[in-house]
Design an enzyme around this catalytic site. Structure first.
Site, PDB file in Angstrom:
ATOM      1  N   HIS A 115     -35.040-133.853 -47.238  1.00  0.00           N
ATOM      2  CA  HIS A 115     -33.861-134.286 -47.354  1.00  0.00           C
ATOM      3  C   HIS A 115     -32.960-134.381 -46.148  1.00  0.00           C
ATOM      4  O   HIS A 115     -32.105-135.418 -45.864  1.00  0.00           O
ATOM      5  CB  HIS A 115     -32.997-133.358 -48.248  1.00  0.00           C
ATOM      6  CG  HIS A 115     -31.556-133.309 -48.547  1.00  0.00           C
ATOM      7  ND1 HIS A 115     -30.932-133.548 -49.689  1.00  0.00           N
ATOM      8  CD2 HIS A 115     -30.460-133.544 -47.753  1.00  0.00           C
ATOM      9  CE1 HIS A 115     -29.680-133.674 -49.727  1.00  0.00           C
ATOM     10  NE2 HIS A 115     -29.439-133.646 -48.298  1.00  0.00           N
ATOM     11  N   GLU A 116     -33.374-133.501 -45.083  1.00  0.00           N
ATOM     12  CA  GLU A 116     -32.672-133.609 -43.736  1.00  0.00           C
ATOM     13  C   GLU A 116     -33.231-134.414 -43.028  1.00  0.00           C
ATOM     14  O   GLU A 116     -32.561-135.363 -42.165  1.00  0.00           O
ATOM     15  CB  GLU A 116     -32.973-132.169 -43.326  1.00  0.00           C
ATOM     16  CG  GLU A 116     -32.317-130.982 -44.096  1.00  0.00           C
ATOM     17  CD  GLU A 116     -30.588-131.361 -44.214  1.00  0.00           C
ATOM     18  OE1 GLU A 116     -30.083-132.131 -43.526  1.00  0.00           O
ATOM     19  OE2 GLU A 116     -30.226-130.743 -45.302  1.00  0.00           O
ATOM     20  N   HIS A 119     -31.541-137.914 -43.649  1.00  0.00           N
ATOM     21  CA  HIS A 119     -30.342-137.923 -43.091  1.00  0.00           C
ATOM     22  C   HIS A 119     -30.380-138.584 -41.357  1.00  0.00           C
ATOM     23  O   HIS A 119     -29.442-138.856 -40.769  1.00  0.00           O
ATOM     24  CB  HIS A 119     -29.614-136.573 -42.922  1.00  0.00           C
ATOM     25  CG  HIS A 119     -28.840-136.128 -44.096  1.00  0.00           C
ATOM     26  ND1 HIS A 119     -27.982-137.093 -44.603  1.00  0.00           N
ATOM     27  CD2 HIS A 119     -28.806-135.246 -45.161  1.00  0.00           C
ATOM     28  CE1 HIS A 119     -27.303-136.616 -45.814  1.00  0.00           C
ATOM     29  NE2 HIS A 119     -27.954-135.274 -46.038  1.00  0.00           N
ATOM     30  N   HIS A 125     -24.353-139.307 -49.183  1.00  0.00           N
ATOM     31  CA  HIS A 125     -25.392-139.059 -50.010  1.00  0.00           C
ATOM     32  C   HIS A 125     -25.244-140.213 -51.296  1.00  0.00           C
ATOM     33  O   HIS A 125     -24.627-140.102 -52.287  1.00  0.00           O
ATOM     34  CB  HIS A 125     -24.938-137.551 -50.931  1.00  0.00           C
ATOM     35  CG  HIS A 125     -25.463-136.456 -50.009  1.00  0.00           C
ATOM     36  ND1 HIS A 125     -24.265-135.696 -49.319  1.00  0.00           N
ATOM     37  CD2 HIS A 125     -26.573-136.021 -49.556  1.00  0.00           C
ATOM     38  CE1 HIS A 125     -25.109-134.807 -48.660  1.00  0.00           C
ATOM     39  NE2 HIS A 125     -26.271-134.823 -48.884  1.00  0.00           N
TER      40      HIS A 125
END
Length: 222
Positions: A115-116, A119, A125
């Site tokens: 997830h990170e 980014h 999102h």
């Protein structure tokens, strides 16, 4: 008596240019119990075959992978599992359980890493973010050639579907990317024991952790 463990560990240098695509420095929280165990956990993430493969494929170098303070990132409605600052300048990941008496399930933490890392490309999102995040999760799992690993705990964690996650994140602040949950590497790290002295000592330790975070926030606001 062994010397105290340093608060950070740099990545080993090597001849291959691919070695640069990694988490350069690991940083556990030195004021929490057994920082050496937290450092081992961070090392397991950095050494994970799937994580290494993805970072090489996308040519990502993250200067710091740090342990996240649990108490300062928890409220009555949610807990933050990870945070990405400035698109990959620093990634924090939540390693410990809410009660500080062990470590979170490794596969859950590895999904937070995916997830990170997503980014690094997308801040919001949105659909593009969740598409990349899902792809990274699959690639990390596929490229992890190791077998026989076991979870760090028997706890299970609710993972809402992307539609609900997008809905939950609409009212949240974003400082480079956070993973907020309303919910096999080559080395297995066992959970740490609960702090000596039972619940009272744990409350004292959590209060100290909160105090440290408040001081950091005050210093950052200067």
């Amino acid at each position: 008596m062994a010397p105290p463990i340093p608060p950070a560990r740099p990545a080993p240098s090597g001849p291959s240019s691919n070695d640069m695509y990694t988490f350069t420095t690991l940083r556990p929280l030195p004021h929490l119990p057994n920082p050496s165990r937290a450092l081992e956990y961070l090392e397991r993430i950095r050494s994970d075959a799937g994580v290494r493969s993805v970072m090489r494929r996308y040519k990502w170098t993250v200067p710091v992978l740090a342990e996240m303070e649990p108490i300062g990132n928890t409220d009555t409605n949610s807990r933050t599992l990870g945070r990405n600052y400035n698109r990959g300048a620093l990634i924090e990941v939540r390693l410990r359980t809410d009660a500080y008496d062990g470590y979170r399930d490794y596969k859950t933490v590895r999904k937070t890493i995916a997830h990170e890392l997503a980014h690094n490309v997308f801040g919001d999102h949105d659909k593009d973010f969740w598409e990349l995040c899902g792809r990274l999760e699959k690639e990390i799992e596929r490229d992890d050639w190791t077998t026989g690993g076991r979870a760090l705990s028997n706890q299970t964690f609710y993972e809402p579907p992307p539609e609900r996650r997008v809905e939950q994140d609409r009212g949240a602040s974003w400082s480079g990317g956070t993973h907020t949950l309303g919910g096999g590497g080559r080395k297995t790290v066992t959970p740490t024991a609960a702090p000596a002295g039972g619940a009272e000592s744990r409350r004292e330790m959590m209060a100290k952790a909160a105090e440290v975070r408040l001081k950091k926030m005050a210093a950052a606001g200067k």
